[in-house]
Enzyme design. Sequence first.
Site, PDB file in Angstrom:
ATOM      1  N   THR A  84       0.839  -1.200   0.000  1.00 33.29           N
ATOM      2  CA  THR A  84       0.000   0.000   0.000  1.00 33.29           C
ATOM      3  C   THR A  84       0.873   1.249   0.000  1.00 33.29           C
ATOM      4  O   THR A  84       0.406   2.339   0.227  1.00 33.29           O
ATOM      5  CB  THR A  84      -0.931   0.025   1.214  1.00 33.29           C
ATOM      6  OG1 THR A  84      -0.141  -0.029   2.414  1.00 33.29           O
ATOM      7  CG2 THR A  84      -1.919  -1.122   1.192  1.00 33.29           C
ATOM      8  N   ASN A  85       2.168   1.049  -0.230  1.00 33.63           N
ATOM      9  CA  ASN A  85       3.125   2.152  -0.308  1.00 33.63           C
ATOM     10  C   ASN A  85       3.216   2.967   0.971  1.00 33.63           C
ATOM     11  O   ASN A  85       3.395   4.162   0.942  1.00 33.63           O
ATOM     12  CB  ASN A  85       2.823   3.060  -1.510  1.00 33.63           C
ATOM     13  CG  ASN A  85       3.006   2.322  -2.804  1.00 33.63           C
ATOM     14  OD1 ASN A  85       3.994   1.617  -2.982  1.00 33.63           O
ATOM     15  ND2 ASN A  85       2.056   2.436  -3.706  1.00 33.63           N
ATOM     16  N   HIS A  86       3.089   2.309   2.114  1.00 33.89           N
ATOM     17  CA  HIS A  86       3.320   2.949   3.397  1.00 33.89           C
ATOM     18  C   HIS A  86       4.627   2.434   3.980  1.00 33.89           C
ATOM     19  O   HIS A  86       4.741   2.176   5.160  1.00 33.89           O
ATOM     20  CB  HIS A  86       2.175   2.669   4.361  1.00 33.89           C
ATOM     21  CG  HIS A  86       0.937   3.406   4.037  1.00 33.89           C
ATOM     22  ND1 HIS A  86      -0.209   3.264   4.761  1.00 33.89           N
ATOM     23  CD2 HIS A  86       0.650   4.300   3.073  1.00 33.89           C
ATOM     24  CE1 HIS A  86      -1.153   4.032   4.263  1.00 33.89           C
ATOM     25  NE2 HIS A  86      -0.652   4.659   3.232  1.00 33.89           N
ATOM     26  N   CYS A  87       5.589   2.278   3.102  1.00 31.72           N
ATOM     27  CA  CYS A  87       6.882   1.755   3.536  1.00 31.72           C
ATOM     28  C   CYS A  87       7.554   2.741   4.473  1.00 31.72           C
ATOM     29  O   CYS A  87       7.358   3.952   4.379  1.00 31.72           O
ATOM     30  CB  CYS A  87       7.774   1.498   2.325  1.00 31.72           C
ATOM     31  SG  CYS A  87       7.059   0.310   1.179  1.00 31.72           S
ATOM     32  N   CYS A 126       7.108   0.945  10.968  1.00 31.35           N
ATOM     33  CA  CYS A 126       5.905   1.595  10.464  1.00 31.35           C
ATOM     34  C   CYS A 126       4.926   1.840  11.609  1.00 31.35           C
ATOM     35  O   CYS A 126       4.701   0.958  12.434  1.00 31.35           O
ATOM     36  CB  CYS A 126       5.246   0.740   9.386  1.00 31.35           C
ATOM     37  SG  CYS A 126       3.938   1.598   8.491  1.00 31.35           S
TER      38      CYS A 126
END
Length: 147
Positions: A84-87, A126
């Site tokens: 989800t590109n919340h790296c 995260c």
Amino acid sequence: MVMARSTGTVTLTSTDPTEMPRIEHRHYSDPADMERMCDGVELAMEIFGSPALDKVMEPLEGRVWQWKDRHALRTMVQERSVTTNHCSGTTKMGPSSDPLAVTDPAGHVYGAEELVVADGSLFPACPRGNIHFPVVAVAEKIAAGLT
């Protein structure tokens, strides 16, 4: 997945700043992450299959997961998972004596002039929720220190 143990890598492919880096997410490289994800899928399917939800929900054709055993479920999870590109955690902040540190405590990149990092890549892990507000807080704090 919140609190994943798997780790990936981000590697420069060139000294040209316009070239994209190589990103290897390595989802499920820690087997515990796969088992937790499978547990979550099984729980979700149990909830969706409950009599209460069965009365108000209609399955979408071709969108209901079905598997025969845990191995088949692992395969489905591996094949159907996307980021989800919340790296985060790709740019370690630390003292210059730390060989893995990329930035100093103010976000300045070691070995690069006038390059500052002010985003989620500085996080050691995260956040357990949406990453937007923590990223804004980090960016505001670092921006306030720039002169």
